[in-house]
Design an enzyme around this catalytic site. Structure first.
Site, mmCIF file in Angstrom:
data_model
loop_
_atom_site.group_PDB
_atom_site.id
_atom_site.type_symbol
_atom_site.label_atom_id
_atom_site.label_comp_id
_atom_site.label_asym_id
_atom_site.label_seq_id
_atom_site.Cartn_x
_atom_site.Cartn_y
_atom_site.Cartn_z
ATOM 1 N N ASP A 482 0.868 -1.168 0.000
ATOM 2 C CA ASP A 482 0.000 0.000 0.000
ATOM 3 C C ASP A 482 0.912 1.227 0.000
ATOM 4 O O ASP A 482 2.072 1.136 0.411
ATOM 5 C CB ASP A 482 -0.892 0.001 1.246
ATOM 6 C CG ASP A 482 -1.760 1.243 1.323
ATOM 7 O OD1 ASP A 482 -2.475 1.521 0.357
ATOM 8 O OD2 ASP A 482 -1.679 1.944 2.344
ATOM 9 N N ASP A 677 -0.986 -0.683 6.059
ATOM 10 C CA ASP A 677 -1.253 -0.245 7.428
ATOM 11 C C ASP A 677 -2.587 0.454 7.577
ATOM 12 O O ASP A 677 -3.005 0.743 8.690
ATOM 13 C CB ASP A 677 -0.144 0.682 7.927
ATOM 14 C CG ASP A 677 -0.329 2.115 7.440
ATOM 15 O OD1 ASP A 677 -0.870 2.303 6.326
ATOM 16 O OD2 ASP A 677 0.063 3.038 8.162
ATOM 17 N N ASP A 681 -6.675 -1.672 3.785
ATOM 18 C CA ASP A 681 -5.847 -2.830 3.489
ATOM 19 C C ASP A 681 -6.376 -4.111 4.124
ATOM 20 O O ASP A 681 -5.856 -5.191 3.826
ATOM 21 C CB ASP A 681 -4.411 -2.608 3.992
ATOM 22 C CG ASP A 681 -3.802 -1.348 3.425
ATOM 23 O OD1 ASP A 681 -3.205 -0.604 4.209
ATOM 24 O OD2 ASP A 681 -3.938 -1.107 2.218
#
Length: 797
Positions: A482, A677, A681
């Site tokens: 991410d 995080d 996600d």
């Protein structure tokens, strides 16, 4: 304007074996319809069905279901743990049982109305093993065993010296009628000196082996019992009748060598549990509480959230909390593995177990006991130690079947050699087969390596939920990241805002920030912090909903309309008109490389926020290390496509932008890992072969992840892949050695080319090889450390 539909998630499951839990696409079934992954599991289930659990006539009351952990002594290998576990599961009143050989514990869930902990302890003891309850002082098996080992070693040395003299007399032709009485005396002394060895070291083996044999579930104790005590019995018989060979020295040496191997295993087991022990030992037992009258010292277990705690220089924080007064450096290496101190001041968060190096602090406790970060890590590590990987379960099942196989081979060997060389020769050759076929090394090969790797990871701030993660990491071919908060540095900052009606700027800030205050997303945090710096008073929303990859939606008291904050797609989905000047300003900011957050209500977008983010300093280094390892990399983000193209040029790896959570999941192949995080996600972390959540990840992301990275450093990711590859390499080496050793050794023993003493020595050396090879994981370099540096002793904790 065309409205967008929000995505939905889907999931699929595999068929799990009803015996070992392994998943399979081609299950086997029995007559009852139970599902199994292989013929062996089906056969084992059939054997267990012959002695099923006694069903209770009443339904178990949930209030009566309790849990107890017994500390076990006397287990010699995974076959012993398998025996204890199966017998406990088939005990009336036991709901579930998990016995761990390496940890030497049995975790039992039971019906307190049907059975008591003392009865469970008695049940284990009836199998020939020692057990202690949590409120009892554990038996110091290591110290007692070492004492017995020293005494046994002296006696064995006596037998070997005397036996060597007698053998030399016969070999070199020194035998005379005059010396025979002296030989008879020394042979009697060998019998006497062998008794302490049999009692101190052999009796526990005899008790456990006999108990297992009576229940039709032979284990390693059974193999050693049959072999050594048969040799001893034959020697006593030959001594009485006055002819035939004496094997007192062989029997005692066998027991001694096997016991040496057992002691070495105990040392390895002790080392494998250091991670949890070290963590728990660093939490202070007492705390200084600040009261209106004076400071008061209480037990850390009595702390409650909201209490004000004083921590002086050199002391450890007894709870998680926020600093009310004070500033100074804090050593957080216990949790993060990062040796560099972190400066803290008023308003910063501190964690239990960390050390105040030079500052005096007053802290308001926010979490105590098991709720602290240290407590949660300890719980995760404890769960990981109990969670067997598929490879461990397969090896345990193989080791359990090797014991009866060894007995069958020994029986066949005895019959063959009895026919050609007599009963005495047959017994000695069969004894060699029993010893060389013991599955000790096989039982140690996998769990010990994975446990030590788990500890090594914890020391570097990497918490794994299961040792199975090492297996999956070694199979990963692609790694996806991410962007926001993972590859970029947090916290992000609001640089500018643009409001359609400038006179309503403060109202716009209050409306948007009040809704964002309920979110944990890094962009939302940045908006809230900016509003607070402008002196905006936030309002508690009446309703709130988070829509992954789009934004948030809520309603404030007396506001009437729902307030949407998030991406441009979110505005479109809520049918909010986009004013031309807002759209133009947003495009200008995006071209400048900024992140844009929209906010609107009552039919149109009211304004936008411009946020800046920078790439982490260590990101390029981490990505380069992963690429050099042969892994394919990529970025999955919900940012606009134009922003994704810009980040692709900056990072030098493919970036897939404008993705919803479902679209992120579809990009994850069966051999992919995901690092993130944010709350967006969560689905991707759960769907990936291995999900990794960064230290600042939200609760949802951490719950969905296989790995929690406590250290806020991307270099942890390539380091973890290297650790996993090294761990699995040593597992393969150990398993390969154990299999080759057993196959070659059994062949030599059955051919009569391996004497019992050498078979016992080979068994010990095999366990030593496997143990020492696994222990090399303790020398695996920490992050940023070379192998040479790791060999040097640590200066400080």
């Amino acid at each position: 304007m065309q409205a967008l539909e929000y995505p939905t998630s889907s999931a699929k499951t595999l068929v799990a074996c009803s015996l070992c839990g392994l998943t399979t696409l081609h299950p086997l079934t029995n007559e009852q319809g139970d599902v199994f992954c292989c013929p062996s599991c089906r056969e084992v289930a059939a054997l267990l069905a012959e002695s099923p659990v006694v069903e209770t006539s009443k339904t178990i009351n949930e209030e009566d279901v309790q849990n107890v952990t017994l500390t076990l002594n006397g287990m010699w290998c995974s076959s012993c743990a398998w025996l204890v576990n199966e017998q406990l599961k088939r005990t009336k009143g036991v709901v579930n049982a998990e016995t761990n050989f390496i940890q030497s514990q049995a975790n039992i869930t039971y019906d307190s109305a049907a059975i008591s902990p003392k009865a469970l302890k008695k049940r284990v003891r009836s199998l020939g093993y020692k057990a202690t309850l949590p409120n009892e002082k554990p038996h110091d098996e290591e110290e007692t065993f070492l004492t017995y080992l020293i005494i046994g070693g002296v006696m064995v040395l006596h037998d070997m010296v005397v036996g060597a003299g007698i053998y030399a007399r016969d070999i070199f032709g020194w035998a005379t009628p005059e010396s025979q009485p002296l030989v008879d005396f020394f042979q009697l002394m060998m019998l006497i000196s062998s008794l302490p060895v049999l009692i101190l070291l052999g009796l526990p083996i005899l008790r456990a082996g006999f108990a297992s044999l009576l229940r039709g579930q032979p284990n390693i104790h059974t193999l050693i019992m049959i072999g050594t005590f048969s040799a001893f019995g034959l020697s006593v018989r030959n001594l009485i009748v006055g002819h035939g060979g004496l094997y007192f020295d062989t029997a005692t040496m066998l027991i001694f060598l096997v016991s040496v191997g057992r002691w070495l295993e105990m040392q390895a087991h002790k080392a494998s549990g250091k991670a949890v022990t070290k963590l728990l030992e660093q939490i202070p037992e007492t705390a200084t509480v600040v009261t209106a009258q004076d400071d008061m010292t209480i037990a850390a277990a009595e702390l409650k959230p909201g209490m004000r705690i004083r921590v002086r220089p050199g002391e450890r924080f007894p709870a998680d909390g926020l600093i009310a007064l004070g500033e100074g450096d804090v050593d957080e290496s216990l949790l993060t593995g990062e040796p560099k101190p972190v400066a803290h001041s008023s308003g910063d968060a501190v964690k239990a177990g960390t050390v105040s190096l030079d500052g005096s602090f007053e802290v308001i406790a926010t979490a105590v006991g098991d709720s602290t970060i240290a407590g949660q890590i300890g719980r995760l590590l404890h769960e990981a130690l109990w969670a067997r990987s598929p490879l461990e379960r397969m090896v345990d099942k193989l080791a359990a079947w090797m014991t009866p196989a060894a007995l069958a081979l020994a029986a066949v060997t005895f019959l063959i050699w009895n026919h050609f060389g007599g009963a005495e020769k047959g017994l000695i050759v069969a004894l060699s087969v029993l010893l060389i076929a013991c599955p000790c090394a096989l039982g140690l090969a996998t769990p010990l390596t994975l446990w030590l790797s788990l500890e090594r990871a914890a020391e570097s701030g990497v918490i794994l939920r299961s040792t199975a993660v090492f297996e999956r990491l070694a199979k990963v071919k692609r790694v996806f990241f991410d962007k926001t908060g993972t590859l970029t540095q947090l916290p992000m900052k609001v640089q500018e805002i643009f409001v359609v009606d400038e006179d309503d700027e403060m109202k716009f800030l209050q409306q948007a920030a009040s809704i964002e205050n309920e979110s944990e997303h890094p962009l939302a945090r940045a908006v809230v912090e900016y509003a607070k710096t402008r002196g905006i008073k936030l309002i508690k929303p009446e309703t709130f909903k988070m829509i992954p990859a789009f934004g948030v939606l809520g309603r404030l008291p007396a506001s009437g309309a729902s307030i949407a904050v998030g991406s441009a797609r979110h505005m479109s989905a809520e049918r909010l008109d986009m004013p031309a000047k807002v759209d133009a300003q947003a495009k200008a900011w995006k071209e400048a490389g900024r992140v844009v957050v929209y906010a609107g209500w009552a039919g149109r977008v009211r304004g936008i926020f411009s946020l800046g983010e920078t790439i982490r300093e260590e990101a390029q280094e981490a990505l380069s290390e992963l690429q050099s390892s042969g892994l394919e990399l990529g970025v999955l983000t919900g940012d606009e496509i134009s922003a994704g193209e810009r980040w692709q040029k900056t990072l030098g790896i493919p970036v897939q932008a404008a993705l919803t959570p479902d679209e992120k999941m579809k990009r994850l192949t069966s051999d992919a890992a995901m690092v993130g995080d944010g709350i967006n996600d969560g689905p991707a972390l759960a769907a990936a072969m291995v999900g990794m959540a960064m230290n600042r990840g939200t609760h949802v992301a951490r719950a969905a992840s296989d790995v929690v990275l406590m250290r806020d450093d991307l270099r942890v990711v390539p380091w973890l892949f290297d650790l996993s590859n090294e761990a699995m390499k040593r597992v393969r080496q150990n398993l390969g050695w154990a299999v080759v050793y057993n196959l070659a050794g059994v062949g030599l023993a059955m051919a009569g080319l391996l004497q019992p003493v050498f078979a016992a020595l080979a068994m010990v050396m095999s366990s030593v090889f496997v143990t020492s090879n696994a222990m090399k994981m303790n020398q695996f370099p920490r992050i940023g450390q070379s192998a040479l540096e790791e060999e040097l002793p640590d200066a400080t904790l």
